[in-house]
Design an enzyme around this catalytic site. Structure first.
Site, PDB file in Angstrom:
ATOM      1  N   LYS A   1       0.870  -1.728  -0.281  1.00 44.32           N
ATOM      2  CA  LYS A   1      -0.075   0.060   0.066  1.00 44.32           C
ATOM      3  C   LYS A   1       0.463   1.316  -0.012  1.00 44.32           C
ATOM      4  O   LYS A   1       0.204   2.362  -0.951  1.00 44.32           O
ATOM      5  CB  LYS A   1      -0.786   0.268   0.969  1.00 44.32           C
ATOM      6  CG  LYS A   1      -1.617  -1.187   1.339  1.00 44.32           C
ATOM      7  CD  LYS A   1      -2.250  -0.994   2.502  1.00 44.32           C
ATOM      8  CE  LYS A   1      -3.119  -2.300   3.115  1.00 44.32           C
ATOM      9  NZ  LYS A   1      -3.016  -2.418   5.170  1.00 44.32           N
TER      10      LYS A   1
ATOM     11  N   ASP B   1      14.685  -0.949   1.528  1.00 49.80           N
ATOM     12  CA  ASP B   1      15.113  -1.255   2.992  1.00 49.80           C
ATOM     13  C   ASP B   1      16.071  -2.385   2.630  1.00 49.80           C
ATOM     14  O   ASP B   1      17.549  -1.922   1.615  1.00 49.80           O
ATOM     15  CB  ASP B   1      14.165  -1.143   3.248  1.00 49.80           C
ATOM     16  CG  ASP B   1      14.767  -1.125   4.800  1.00 49.80           C
ATOM     17  OD1 ASP B   1      15.832  -0.558   5.371  1.00 49.80           O
ATOM     18  OD2 ASP B   1      14.248  -2.252   5.376  1.00 49.80           O
TER      19      ASP B   1
ATOM     20  N   ASP C   1       7.461   2.654  -2.441  1.00 44.24           N
ATOM     21  CA  ASP C   1       7.930   4.006  -1.037  1.00 44.24           C
ATOM     22  C   ASP C   1       9.231   3.790  -1.165  1.00 44.24           C
ATOM     23  O   ASP C   1       9.610   4.660  -1.038  1.00 44.24           O
ATOM     24  CB  ASP C   1       6.751   3.686   0.195  1.00 44.24           C
ATOM     25  CG  ASP C   1       7.037   1.621   0.319  1.00 44.24           C
ATOM     26  OD1 ASP C   1       7.717   0.944   0.007  1.00 44.24           O
ATOM     27  OD2 ASP C   1       5.912   1.668   1.184  1.00 44.24           O
TER      28      ASP C   1
ATOM     29  N   ASP D   1       4.025   3.446   6.827  1.00 48.64           N
ATOM     30  CA  ASP D   1       3.203   2.985   7.899  1.00 48.64           C
ATOM     31  C   ASP D   1       4.400   2.587   9.066  1.00 48.64           C
ATOM     32  O   ASP D   1       5.273   1.398   8.417  1.00 48.64           O
ATOM     33  CB  ASP D   1       2.007   1.788   7.681  1.00 48.64           C
ATOM     34  CG  ASP D   1       2.888   0.559   7.435  1.00 48.64           C
ATOM     35  OD1 ASP D   1       3.293   0.331   6.360  1.00 48.64           O
ATOM     36  OD2 ASP D   1       2.449  -0.282   8.267  1.00 48.64           O
TER      37      ASP D   1
HETATM   38  P1  IMP Z   1      13.151  -4.347   1.726  1.00 44.61           P
HETATM   39  O1  IMP Z   1      12.162  -5.333   1.048  1.00 44.61           O
HETATM   40  O2  IMP Z   1      13.415  -5.121   3.004  1.00 44.61           O
HETATM   41  O3  IMP Z   1      13.603  -3.657   0.577  1.00 44.61           O
HETATM   42  O4  IMP Z   1      11.718  -3.523   2.317  1.00 44.61           O
HETATM   43  C1  IMP Z   1      11.041  -2.756   1.414  1.00 44.61           C
HETATM   44  C2  IMP Z   1       9.328  -2.596   2.239  1.00 44.61           C
HETATM   45  O5  IMP Z   1       9.475  -2.769   3.854  1.00 44.61           O
HETATM   46  C3  IMP Z   1       8.757  -1.150   1.531  1.00 44.61           C
HETATM   47  O6  IMP Z   1       8.369  -1.208   1.208  1.00 44.61           O
HETATM   48  C4  IMP Z   1       8.107  -1.031   3.362  1.00 44.61           C
HETATM   49  O7  IMP Z   1       6.900  -1.144   3.679  1.00 44.61           O
HETATM   50  C5  IMP Z   1       8.445  -1.480   3.953  1.00 44.61           C
HETATM   51  N1  IMP Z   1       9.757  -0.615   4.415  1.00 44.61           N
HETATM   52  C6  IMP Z   1      10.708  -0.950   4.758  1.00 44.61           C
HETATM   53  N2  IMP Z   1      10.953   0.195   5.466  1.00 44.61           N
HETATM   54  C7  IMP Z   1      10.952   1.124   6.188  1.00 44.61           C
HETATM   55  C8  IMP Z   1      10.447   2.396   7.028  1.00 44.61           C
HETATM   56  O8  IMP Z   1      11.611   2.864   7.257  1.00 44.61           O
HETATM   57  N3  IMP Z   1       8.843   2.668   7.217  1.00 44.61           N
HETATM   58  C9  IMP Z   1       8.253   2.097   6.901  1.00 44.61           C
HETATM   59  N4  IMP Z   1       8.226   1.222   6.142  1.00 44.61           N
HETATM   60  C10 IMP Z   1       9.126   0.566   6.050  1.00 44.61           C
HETATM   61 MG    MG Z   2       6.072  -1.057   0.378  1.00 43.93          MG
END
Ligand code: IMP
Ligand code: MG
Length: 177
Positions: A41, A101, A98, A158
């Site tokens: 979302k 990470d 968004d 969120d």
């Molecule tokens: P990744 O798979 O670790 O790159 O995570 C990506 C997803 O984790 C993003 O699309 C967000 O939904 C969530 N996420 C990662 N860091 C944050 C943060 O600082 N705040 C909120 N959501 C986060």
């Molecule tokens: Mg996300």
């Protein structure tokens, strides 16, 4: 008790930067069409703001994947919760996220979407936390802001499903937790 939110990027700063990135994307895709894929979302606010500013023809689709539980750490497990409605065959796909990470969500997603025969797949993100990257192969073409390793909310992001609607990006100070 309510959590305290410290402003990291104001609404005006985000707005200005989206204008710049949208102009760059419109220039890069001149004469082509963009198939925007919004990652739900969190990507929804950014996708809308970006899409409104693109001057090339745009089509849109939505996908929902889950990689996080209720906390702030990545589980490493990615699951498609809602798949796309449209095929990707021959399209110039721009994935709009968004935040990137660890990169686990996108590394997985790109592999899945590549199988569907798009002409190209490019990434665009509102925020990037490069220090946290686990999947180094995830390269992002368009980044609005690179931020330090802090948990942020607002503009679609969120904490436990809260704060997505904040018009700015902030860092939550967890009170009494
Ligand atoms: P990744 O798979 O670790 O790159 O995570 C990506 C997803 O984790 C993003 O699309 C967000 O939904 C969530 N996420 C990662 N860091 C944050 C943060 O600082 N705040 C909120 N959501 C986060
Ligand atoms: Mg996300």
């Amino acid at each position: 008790m309510a959590d305290k939110i410290h402003v990291l990027l104001t609404e005006e700063e985000v707005d200005r930067r989206i204008n710049e990135v949208a102009a760059q994307i419109s220039e890069d895709y001149a004469g082509r069409e963009i198939h925007l894929i919004c990652i739900l979302k969190g990507g929804v606010f950014f996708t809308c703001e970006l899409a409104k500013r693109l001057t090339v023809p745009v089509s849109m689709d939505f996908m929902s994947v889950s990689s996080y539980g209720a906390g702030t750490e990545s589980s490493g497990v990615v699951r498609i919760v809602k798949d796309l409605d449209e095929p990707l065959e021959g399209k110039d796909v721009l994935i709009v996220e968004d935040i990137i990470d660890s990169g686990r969500t996108l590394a997985y997603l790109i592999e899945v979407l590549k199988q569907r025969g798009p002409k190209s797949i490019t990434l665009c993100t509102l925020l990037d936390k490069p220090e946290r990257r686990v999947k180094k192969q995830v390269t992002v073409k368009y980044t609005c802001f690179t931020i330090p390793d802090e948990f942020v909310v607002g503009y679609g992001l969120d904490y436990d499903q809260k704060y997505r609607n904040l018009p700015y990006i902030g860092v939550v100070e967890l009170v009494g937790k």
